[in-house]
Motif scaffolding. Structure first.
Motif, PDB file in Angstrom:
ATOM      1  N   HIS A  77       0.847  -1.188   0.000  1.00 47.59           N
ATOM      2  CA  HIS A  77       0.000   0.000   0.000  1.00 47.59           C
ATOM      3  C   HIS A  77       0.882   1.237   0.000  1.00 47.59           C
ATOM      4  O   HIS A  77       1.953   1.251   0.609  1.00 47.59           O
ATOM      5  CB  HIS A  77      -0.894   0.035   1.246  1.00 47.59           C
ATOM      6  CG  HIS A  77      -1.872  -1.092   1.308  1.00 47.59           C
ATOM      7  ND1 HIS A  77      -2.516  -1.451   2.465  1.00 47.59           N
ATOM      8  CD2 HIS A  77      -2.329  -1.956   0.358  1.00 47.59           C
ATOM      9  CE1 HIS A  77      -3.325  -2.470   2.241  1.00 47.59           C
ATOM     10  NE2 HIS A  77      -3.226  -2.798   0.961  1.00 47.59           N
ATOM     11  N   PHE A  78       0.416   2.266  -0.651  1.00 54.34           N
ATOM     12  CA  PHE A  78       1.147   3.533  -0.691  1.00 54.34           C
ATOM     13  C   PHE A  78       1.143   4.156   0.697  1.00 54.34           C
ATOM     14  O   PHE A  78       0.114   4.225   1.362  1.00 54.34           O
ATOM     15  CB  PHE A  78       0.464   4.463  -1.678  1.00 54.34           C
ATOM     16  CG  PHE A  78       1.274   5.657  -2.102  1.00 54.34           C
ATOM     17  CD1 PHE A  78       2.627   5.554  -2.365  1.00 54.34           C
ATOM     18  CD2 PHE A  78       0.659   6.889  -2.265  1.00 54.34           C
ATOM     19  CE1 PHE A  78       3.358   6.652  -2.783  1.00 54.34           C
ATOM     20  CE2 PHE A  78       1.375   7.991  -2.691  1.00 54.34           C
ATOM     21  CZ  PHE A  78       2.727   7.877  -2.953  1.00 54.34           C
ATOM     22  N   ASN A  79       2.310   4.615   1.124  1.00 51.71           N
ATOM     23  CA  ASN A  79       2.424   5.252   2.433  1.00 51.71           C
ATOM     24  C   ASN A  79       3.743   6.014   2.457  1.00 51.71           C
ATOM     25  O   ASN A  79       4.645   5.752   1.648  1.00 51.71           O
ATOM     26  CB  ASN A  79       2.404   4.197   3.541  1.00 51.71           C
ATOM     27  CG  ASN A  79       1.944   4.741   4.874  1.00 51.71           C
ATOM     28  OD1 ASN A  79       1.314   5.800   4.951  1.00 51.71           O
ATOM     29  ND2 ASN A  79       2.227   4.032   5.946  1.00 51.71           N
ATOM     30  N   GLY A  80       3.868   6.970   3.366  1.00 52.36           N
ATOM     31  CA  GLY A  80       5.137   7.641   3.520  1.00 52.36           C
ATOM     32  C   GLY A  80       6.171   6.712   4.132  1.00 52.36           C
ATOM     33  O   GLY A  80       5.834   5.759   4.834  1.00 52.36           O
TER      34      GLY A  80
ATOM     35  N   VAL B 106       1.277  -1.351   9.006  1.00 51.96           N
ATOM     36  CA  VAL B 106       1.755  -0.048   9.468  1.00 51.96           C
ATOM     37  C   VAL B 106       0.588   0.933   9.515  1.00 51.96           C
ATOM     38  O   VAL B 106      -0.395   0.798   8.784  1.00 51.96           O
ATOM     39  CB  VAL B 106       2.862   0.498   8.544  1.00 51.96           C
ATOM     40  CG1 VAL B 106       4.101  -0.370   8.618  1.00 51.96           C
ATOM     41  CG2 VAL B 106       2.382   0.618   7.101  1.00 51.96           C
ATOM     42  N   ALA B 107       0.715   1.903  10.390  1.00 57.26           N
ATOM     43  CA  ALA B 107      -0.282   2.973  10.443  1.00 57.26           C
ATOM     44  C   ALA B 107      -0.048   3.936   9.283  1.00 57.26           C
ATOM     45  O   ALA B 107       1.081   4.106   8.815  1.00 57.26           O
ATOM     46  CB  ALA B 107      -0.185   3.716  11.775  1.00 57.26           C
ATOM     47  N   THR B 108      -1.102   4.543   8.812  1.00 57.27           N
ATOM     48  CA  THR B 108      -0.940   5.563   7.793  1.00 57.27           C
ATOM     49  C   THR B 108      -0.049   6.681   8.316  1.00 57.27           C
ATOM     50  O   THR B 108      -0.103   7.041   9.499  1.00 57.27           O
ATOM     51  CB  THR B 108      -2.303   6.139   7.368  1.00 57.27           C
ATOM     52  OG1 THR B 108      -2.091   7.208   6.430  1.00 57.27           O
ATOM     53  CG2 THR B 108      -3.085   6.669   8.546  1.00 57.27           C
ATOM     54  N   THR B 109       0.795   7.226   7.439  1.00 52.30           N
ATOM     55  CA  THR B 109       1.613   8.368   7.836  1.00 52.30           C
ATOM     56  C   THR B 109       0.878   9.684   7.598  1.00 52.30           C
ATOM     57  O   THR B 109       1.457  10.753   7.791  1.00 52.30           O
ATOM     58  CB  THR B 109       2.954   8.368   7.073  1.00 52.30           C
ATOM     59  OG1 THR B 109       2.704   8.250   5.668  1.00 52.30           O
ATOM     60  CG2 THR B 109       3.826   7.219   7.526  1.00 52.30           C
TER      61      THR B 109
END
Length: 760
Positions: A442-445, A548-551
């Motif tokens: 998934h896209f994330n920072g 992971v949590a969204t950034t």
């Protein structure tokens, strides 16, 4: 040739980006002009003016939007950075500022796609592009250049405009490729890649890669432009795996299609099968059969189907549409499929990589069996092979190399055979270019992610678990898109020049492997939809993934517990924070004789503050990025019963002051302040502590407020006092008043810092 769209030369040759540590003004000028002219040159393939107002994709806007949008972004960002002092054309800079970003594949068409919406004329948009171009050229000539150009430099805004334009060269190419073929003509200078390269690609063996650790991410001081999501760093250990030597070809994917892959539900995820049924898809979007399949265009092209073989122009001729391309007929027998290239329907290129969305790629993996899946971002970085240390500068990046051994940077106007370019030392072909590669991540920072104040919402709205990363660039990717550091993402149903390669972990049959795919597990509320299920697509029996949590801190704040906490703070006390601030603002309005036509409240929460203001202001706009908050404000406005539990244990209703005239309030969920917000008598901002980048919001406040109006900044975080605000607001505004005030909260009395500012 549709030459009226050109403000400069026709070109399909892309320059390489400048080295921001040592570039000259001449290099910046040439790179800017090349970007501008490349984008316009794509549009010369359209037959006439009318095609600019067509919708090649029902979930996108007409082409006229994309033609003008990039020039508007230059103007907006340069103005925000202070490099230009006046707006060029505010009306056009509002119309063309923001496009649609559909939330799902079955979204209804945006109102701007057709109907009664009146887009500006081609002549107006071309003239606007010409004016902006000349403005930028003068800016480059007259503005002192200090090196290196960094994120803190005002010149960063120019590079942002250039690289944004290069993204849209690719965007527009995908859309034009979806137009009816008789609406375009291939420019003479546009060269397709060869159909074959040496021996046909008849197999796609898996290449083993041993377990290893990988670190990826762009250093913050690297001397090239980068988007916010590229910066930071991730280090992880990747278990042994194998990946396909080539990207999956059209010929390889044909086996899946001919085996009934699009008709067998077992191969598809739940999301994929629903998309497949909605689109009535029978094959990839750029394949052409002769059965009139359902198309995906919008507006007055809604009933158009690409799936009909073109007619020969002459008896026994292989030339179609006057473009000099073979139509795929051999020995008098029509092939079952042909292929839509940019401007033509051509013979089916068996050895070119297939163009599919994530859902189709995932179904192919399931059909292939034996634990096949898509690669993860870490694996893609590994199969690229040894890379030079970024400390050596730009020469470590493929886009800067003198001879690029990959189908990227517009060396061709199409894909090429997957075996055309040599393999790297690990044995993999096309690790850059040809088509993008879908990944499971998934896209994330990355770690230490920060947005940039000039484009606070470029990446972060997509950190929602609904966007998957694509890597490597395509044949039309240029500039930053073709960089080794580039990380882009789209929703899983999205079409791009994107394909995939196969991967699978080497494991014992019953072994569960720790696979460092980074999957966003944060709950994201979509206004009008709610929280959608977002099931993990990797088999949890086989893989332990990295959740992971969204950034995006805004998503992390927009939770159900926070909503009820906000409701209590706004409606649970007589002296609630927004009520106190609203009352103070109305006193300021009276004291300083501010107009009462319009007010905007940034950080509207569940609406208490904006509702209170309606007793004084004729029009009140409440803005928040929290979907749950705006949804609740709208429910209260409609008179629906909204309950919450007070900290004292009592159930309470969210009730508004009887003097309020709630019909005067309008609520919008926005990720930033767009140009459509302007001319306010009073601008109030109360959520600096929960924005991604406070500077991004503060820098816009003076412009959206009338010269006779007032800006009010209020926060319970006393960090935001008059001294801390001066570097931002002091440029254009002067301090009018500053005060501390108490308000009632569950924890007792708190103190808020409130500052009022007016134009100098």
């Amino acid at each position: 040739m549709f030459s009226k769209v050109l403000t400069g030369d026709l070109t399909f040759k892309s320059l390489k980006p400048p080295d921001l540590s040592c570039c000259t003004k001449q290099q910046l000028r040439e790179y800017f002009e090349n970007s501008y002219e490349l984008n316009e040159s794509i549009f010369t393939a359209l037959k006439d003016d009318s095609v600019l107002y067509k919708c090649p994709d029902r979930l996108r806007l007409p082409l006229i939007f994309y033609f003008c949008h990039t020039a508007v972004v230059y103007a907006n960002k340069l103005y925000l950075a202070g490099l230009i002092k006046d707006r060029v054309n505010r009306d056009l800079e509002t119309i063309f500022e923001t496009g649609v970003d559909e939330m799902s594949w079955d979204d209804t068409e945006n109102y701007r796609m057709g109907g009664s919406y009146q887009w500006p004329t081609v002549e107006e948009t071309v003239e606007y592009r010409r004016v902006v171009k000349n403005l930028v050229l003068k800016l480059i000539q007259d503005t002192p250049l200090e090196l290196p150009i960094t994120m803190e430099s005002p010149w960063w805004a120019l590079l942002m405009g250039i690289e944004h334009e290069r993204i849209h060269i690719e965007t527009s190419s995908v859309l034009i490729r979806q137009l009816p073929v008789d609406m375009v003509t291939k420019p003479d200078e546009w060269i397709y890649g060869p159909m074959k390269s040496g021996e046909p690609v008849t197999s796609n063996p898996m290449v083993k890669v041993d377990k290893r650790e990988i670190t990826y991410g762009k250093p913050f001081n690297f001397p090239s432009y980068g988007w916010d999501n590229e910066y930071g760093e991730v280090t992880c250990s990747v278990p042994s795996f194998e990946a396909s030597k080539f990207k999956v070809t059209n010929g390889e994917f044909l086996e899946f299609v001919e085996d009934g892959g699009y008709e067998k539900k077992d191969f598809w995820s739940e999301e994929g099968w629903r998309w497949k049924q909605f689109r009535q898809a029978k094959h990839p979007v750029f394949w052409v059969c002769n059965e009139g399949c359902k198309g995906g265009c919008g507006g007055d092209l809604a009933n158009y189907s690409h799936c009909h073989f073109p007619q020969r122009t002459e008896p026994n001729s292989d030339v179609i549409n006057g473009n000099g391309v073979s139509n795929g007929h051999q020995n008098g027998t029509a092939k079952k499929y042909m292929y839509r290239a940019m401007f033509d329907v051509i013979e089916f290129p068996m050895d070119w990589p297939v163009d599919v969305n994530y859902l189709e790629a995932q179904a192919f993996c399931k059909w292939k069996g034996q634990d096949y899946r898509l690669p993860i971002e870490a694996e893609i970085n590994i199969i690229r092979g040894p890379m030079m240390d970024p400390k050596v500068g730009v020469k470590c990046d493929i886009i800067y190399q003198k001879s690029i051994e990959a189908n990227t940077n517009l060396q061709y106007g199409s894909s090429t055979p997957v075996n055309m370019y040599p393999s790297n030392e690990l044995g993999f072909h096309d690790v850059f270019g040809n088509v993008w590669e879908w990944t499971e991540d998934h896209f994330n920072g990355l770690c230490n992610y920060e947005s940039h104040w000039l484009y606070d919402d470029f990446s972060s709205p997509c950190f929602d678990g609904r966007h998957n990363i694509i890597l490597g660039g395509s044949w039309v990717s240029t500039g930053d898109e073709a960089s080794r550091f580039a990380r882009y993402a789209f929703r899983r149903h999205f079409f791009q020049h994107a394909g995939f390669r196969l991967a699978r972990t080497i494991r014992n049959k019953e072994e569960k492997v720790n696979l460092p795919a980074r999957l966003v597990d944060s709950e994201v509320f979509v206004l009008g939809v709610g929280v959608e299920d977002n099931p993990i697509t990797l088999d949890p029996k086989k893989y332990e993934c990295t959740n992971v949590a969204t950034t995006n801190k805004q998503y992390k704040f927009d939770t159900e517990p926070t909503l009820y906490g906000i409701l209590e703070q706004e409606f649970g006390f007589r002296d609630a924070f927004p009520a106190v601030i609203a009352n103070h603002c109305m006193k300021l309005q009276h004291k300083h004789k501010i107009g009462t036509k319009s007010a905007v409240w940034l950080g509207a929460g569940t609406g208490r503050g904006p509702f209170e203001l309606t007793s004084t202001f004729q029009n009140v706009l409440g803005v928040d990025f929290g979907g749950r908050f705006i949804d609740t404000a709208l429910k209260i406005q409609r008179g629906e019963e909204v309950q919450f539990t007070h900290s004292n244990g009592k159930t309470m209703l969210a009730q508004v002051n009887g003097n309020s005239k709630m019909e005067k309030a309008v609520f919008k969920q926005l990720t930033w302040i767009p140009n459509e917000i302007f001319d306010n008598d009073m601008t109030i901002i109360t959520f600096l502590d929960r924005t991604m980048n406070p500077k991004a919001w503060l820098e816009r406040l003076w412009e959206i407020t009338l010269p006779s109006g007032m800006v009010v900044v209020a926060s319970t975080d006393k960090t935001w006092n008059r001294e801390s605000l001066m570097p931002f607001l002091g440029k254009k505004l002067k301090l009018k008043e500053s005060a501390e005030m108490a308000y009632e909260s569950p924890e007792g009395k708190k103190v808020a810092m409130v500052t009022a500012w007016s134009h100098k």
